[in-house]
Enzyme design. Structure first.
Site, PDB file in Angstrom:
ATOM      1  N   HIS A  14      34.788  50.921  45.087  1.00 16.15           N
ATOM      2  CA  HIS A  14      34.935  49.698  45.875  1.00 16.15           C
ATOM      3  C   HIS A  14      35.298  48.515  44.966  1.00 16.15           C
ATOM      4  O   HIS A  14      36.297  47.817  45.189  1.00 16.15           O
ATOM      5  CB  HIS A  14      33.622  49.417  46.620  1.00 16.15           C
ATOM      6  CG  HIS A  14      33.616  48.117  47.363  1.00 16.15           C
ATOM      7  ND1 HIS A  14      33.820  48.046  48.717  1.00 16.15           N
ATOM      8  CD2 HIS A  14      33.449  46.837  46.946  1.00 16.15           C
ATOM      9  CE1 HIS A  14      33.784  46.779  49.094  1.00 16.15           C
ATOM     10  NE2 HIS A  14      33.550  46.026  48.044  1.00 16.15           N
ATOM     11  N   GLU A  15      34.505  48.302  43.936  1.00 20.58           N
ATOM     12  CA  GLU A  15      34.752  47.163  43.039  1.00 20.58           C
ATOM     13  C   GLU A  15      36.077  47.329  42.314  1.00 20.58           C
ATOM     14  O   GLU A  15      36.787  46.349  42.049  1.00 20.58           O
ATOM     15  CB  GLU A  15      33.602  47.002  42.041  1.00 20.58           C
ATOM     16  CG  GLU A  15      32.248  46.714  42.673  1.00 20.58           C
ATOM     17  CD  GLU A  15      32.275  45.554  43.638  1.00 20.58           C
ATOM     18  OE1 GLU A  15      33.094  44.629  43.465  1.00 20.58           O
ATOM     19  OE2 GLU A  15      31.486  45.580  44.609  1.00 20.58           O
ATOM     20  N   HIS A  75      38.857  45.960  44.340  1.00 16.21           N
ATOM     21  CA  HIS A  75      39.063  44.514  44.143  1.00 16.21           C
ATOM     22  C   HIS A  75      39.872  44.269  42.867  1.00 16.21           C
ATOM     23  O   HIS A  75      40.763  43.426  42.826  1.00 16.21           O
ATOM     24  CB  HIS A  75      37.717  43.798  43.995  1.00 16.21           C
ATOM     25  CG  HIS A  75      36.945  43.638  45.268  1.00 16.21           C
ATOM     26  ND1 HIS A  75      37.464  43.051  46.391  1.00 16.21           N
ATOM     27  CD2 HIS A  75      35.662  43.965  45.581  1.00 16.21           C
ATOM     28  CE1 HIS A  75      36.534  43.022  47.341  1.00 16.21           C
ATOM     29  NE2 HIS A  75      35.434  43.574  46.880  1.00 16.21           N
ATOM     30  N   HIS A  82      43.453  45.016  43.375  1.00 17.52           N
ATOM     31  CA  HIS A  82      44.044  43.966  44.204  1.00 17.52           C
ATOM     32  C   HIS A  82      44.483  42.806  43.300  1.00 17.52           C
ATOM     33  O   HIS A  82      45.588  42.282  43.421  1.00 17.52           O
ATOM     34  CB  HIS A  82      43.004  43.511  45.236  1.00 17.52           C
ATOM     35  CG  HIS A  82      43.534  42.634  46.328  1.00 17.52           C
ATOM     36  ND1 HIS A  82      42.713  41.975  47.209  1.00 17.52           N
ATOM     37  CD2 HIS A  82      44.793  42.277  46.675  1.00 17.52           C
ATOM     38  CE1 HIS A  82      43.447  41.269  48.057  1.00 17.52           C
ATOM     39  NE2 HIS A  82      44.716  41.432  47.754  1.00 17.52           N
TER      40      HIS A  82
HETATM   41 ZN   LIG Z   1      33.649  43.958  47.947  1.00 16.47          ZN
END
Ligand SMILES: [Zn+2]
Length: 738
Positions: free
Chosen positions: A513-514, A517, A520
């Protein structure tokens, strides 16, 4: 560039989904440390003010940071920024995009660098000395923001550019940037009378102080309270790893007995899952859910009442019916009504699922002749038993296959497949702590430099809990190419020397998940820094990160990277099948505990200027929505750091669900095509979602990627909820909810 929010709010924005924003301030020794800070040398040699030097387009000078340098550096950088702003607003030439909007993008560079490192210290290296600086500087930074957004001459120039018919000749990115400056100034009060502006600024500074107090109270309750385990009988049910950590906690606290359970989520939840001592579970539960709500010096209720009134007053001054309307205007959801609509659509099937989960647990308890009715402190304990019975899945069986460093390699491999990135470790840049490691990111084909990725995986004192991503530097091309620097931070307990660190399945998902980011940020390809990377609306920012979670369970990753730490053999297919089968397990609980918090958050901020008693409001709201009595809100109001330690997620906790709708629907674009590694879908994902930052309206960007608007059905399927007609039927046949 000019920031509309203090920098540290960025890190808060991208915490792992559902993981609480834990406070990381402490109240002790502030006065004496403040005195030390006063005497710091404000001289020119302050290394925080310097341009970042070194390889890779410059890197943060972590080796030169002294806490005593923060205050003078922030003050000098704020002065410099105000002087830059004054030059723009005093310009006698007619306002144009170049001399106003683009010029604003070039301001505040020093402050950006200083506040980035300030934010890193706040989250990772906090100390009494640093917290004293923070207590002093946070209200000053809030006031500084207001001085810019309330600069009348500056706003006039922005307004001229915004209303200029020539604007349509600008690029679409330039038009969006102009829109963003204009609306952000208006939203901050640029059009108000001088009296109203003064009042908004007072409110902002008052709020900044209340946020700090809220966080400090919460931290005090998390630090000072704990559950004492006196004899071996108090350890009943706990696996060895938990016994060990409880033992070291007791040692650290210098208390007798066999162990202690800290009053934090990462300690309490495992205890509630495994302890077979129902009396102790209840004690631990009560202690945890009453953080900030004990009627003592650290009680947060009065602070919340005041925060809500100030927020309501500010919204009214700014011309919005409520704080929620003000917050959501520039979000993807646009209105509180749309967010509420989504939440309520998911709420009903989630509660129906909870009925089934509780029935399963009650049956099991009855078979054991426990003679109990399932209470909130029983939920995790019996859920774990049902998990084992129904899915034959023991978390401890999975762990030997999940080595932190192997999974990190797995993430790199996925980034290579989907984004064509290559990660190479480097040792020629400074770090703020010896445990932090750094990788250079390049394009796999061309070898072109893409950016830097810092990794800080271990827990330590002074570091806030949870996991998050932080952008140290945003990509931009305003005056030549500037590349991204990002970090991923987590709180894994460092293993014994030489032994691989094994993590849970949930932690593996959070890791991806991290990293989502981070990707992104690294993928960003825009011109203007304000629109770069993860600088997107709050209810959109979790979408790329939640999406990346799916790749941890692809066979390609599991076969190569989920390998047993002793035998090197990949995780058996049957165990993977069990994990996948169990993935929908307990989703009723997870959704309801989250949604209850999100609904209370939204309703608190839709209530207007009424004087609110948080406890009473919470009870009333939960009764109205039909909260199952076996579940408590994930974050009760007095400990809801997302909402009350900053404006951050206020009227915005719904964002995780909003993003998850996009995530579930977007992943089906892959499964409908050639699977998770489908090249064409990956290319569309990069082009329309990951590279564009905030240069495109998120709703349009999504439509480009998917060919249509997002649909909620994919989320329902992912969580194993009934959809449409079936949900209605399920609800009707369910027993009445208490
Ligand atoms: Zn998050």
């Amino acid at each position: 560039m000019f920031k509309f929010l203090p920098r540290w709010s960025v890190a808060v924005a991208i915490l792992a989904s559902g993981i609480g924003v834990s406070a990381f301030f402490m109240s002790d020794r502030i006065e004496s440390a403040r005195a030390a800070a006063e005497t710091a040398d404000p001289g020119e040699s302050n290394p925080l003010l310097a341009t970042w030097a070194g390889p890779y387009g410059g890197v943060p000078p972590f080796d030169k940071v002294k806490v005593s340098d923060f205050r003078p550096a922030l003050e000098k950088a704020m002065d410099e920024n105000l002087a830059e702003i004054d030059r723009i607003s005093a310009d006698t030439a007619p306002a144009t995009f170049e001399n106003t909007i683009a010029a604003l993008e070039r301001t505040g560079r020093t402050l950006d660098r200083v506040s980035t490192i300030y934010g890193i210290w706040s989250s990772n290296m906090s100390s009494p000395e640093f917290r004293a600086v923070e207590g002093e500087m946070d209200p000053k930074l809030a006031a500084f923001n207001d001085r810019i957004t309330q600069n009348e001459a500056l706003f006039k120039r922005i307004e001229v550019v915004y209303n200029d018919p020539e604007k349509r000749k600008l690029t679409s990115e330039q038009q969006r940037l102009t829109w963003r400056y204009y609306t952000n100034f208006v939203r901050a009060g640029a059009k108000l009378s001088p009296e109203a502006k003064t009042r908004v600024s007072e409110v902002n500074q008052q709020l900044a102080k209340l946020y700090t107090r809220f966080s400090q109270n919460l931290l005090a309750d998390e630090n000072d309270r704990f559950l004492e385990l006196k004899t071996d009988a108090d350890l009943a049910g706990l696996p060895q790893s938990l016994r060990d950590s409880a033992g070291s906690e007791a040692k650290e606290r210098k208390i007798p007995g066999v162990g202690a359970i800290a009053n934090t989520r990462s300690s309490i939840e495992p205890f509630l899952t495994y302890s077979s001592r129902r009396d102790l579970r209840e004690k631990a539960f009560q202690m945890f859910v009453n953080r900030g709500d004990n009627g003592d010096a650290h009680d947060n209720n009065a602070i919340i009442t005041e925060v809500l009134q100030l927020r309501a007053e500010r919204a009214k001054l700014l011309g919005y019916p409520t704080h929620a309307h003000w917050r959501l205007e520039n979000a993807m959801a646009k209105t509180p009504e749309r967010a509420m609509e989504l939440m309520l659509a998911v709420w009903k099937p989630a509660v129906a699922r909870v009925r089934e989960e509780v029935a399963d647990m009650q049956t099991l308890a009855d078979q054991e002749r426990a003679g109990i009715r399932i209470e909130p402190w029983d939920y995790r304990y019996y859920a774990e038993k049902v998990r084992k019975a129904k899915y034959d899945l023991d978390q401890n069986e999975v762990k030997p296959y999940l080595q932190l460093e192997k999974l990190r390699e797995g993430m790199f491999w996925v980034a290579g497949e989907l984004f064509n990135f290559k990660f190479t470790p480097v040792t020629d840049v400074p770090v703020y702590q010896p445990d932090v490691r750094v990788w250079e990111v390049t394009d796999k084909t061309s070898g072109k430099h893409v950016g830097m990725w810092y990794f800080d995986p271990y827990a330590r004192s002074g570091k806030r809990s949870g996991a998050w991503m932080n952008a140290y530097r945003n990509q931009e091309k305003l005056d030549g190419e500037v590349t991204t620097i990002v970090s991923n931070n987590a709180n894994f307990v460092k293993g014994k020397h030489g032994e691989p660190l094994l993590i849970s399945w949930d932690d593996a998902v959070t890791l991806f998940h991290e990293f989502g980011h981070a990707l992104h940020g690294l993928s960003s390809n825009v011109t203007y820094p304000t629109l770069s990377g993860t600088n997107v609306p709050r209810d959109y920012v979790e979408f790329p990160s939640q999406l990346l979670e799916h790749w941890v369970e692809t066979p390609e990753v599991l076969q190569k990277f989920a390998v047993n730490y002793e035998t090197g053999k990949p995780i058996p297919q049957e165990l993977v099948a069990k994990i996948q089968k169990a993935s929908k397990f307990n989703q009723g609980f997870a959704t309801v505990e989250y949604l209850a918090s999100a609904l209370v958050d939204m309703k608190l901020h839709l209530a207007g200027s009424a004087k609110i008693d948080p406890d009473a409001f919470e009870r009333k709201t939960l009764a109205e929505i039909g909260m199952p009595h076996e579940i408590v809100m994930r974050h009760r109001t007095p400990q809801f750091g997302h909402v009350f330690s900053s404006d951050g997620y206020s009227a915005g906790y719904y964002s995780y669900l909003w993003s998850d709708v996009l995530n579930a629907d977007a992943f089906e674009a892959f499964t409908e095509a050639g699977g998770p590694y489908d090249k064409a879908v990956a290319a569309r994902l990069r082009k329309y979602i990951f590279t564009v930052g905030n240069t495109v309206d998120p709703a349009d960007a999504y439509r480009e990627f998917r060919g249509r608007d997002p649909r909620v059905e994919a989320l329902m399927r992912k969580r194993g909820f009934a959809t449409g007609e079936t949900a209605e039927e399920g609800r009707k046949s369910a027993k009445p909810i208490k």
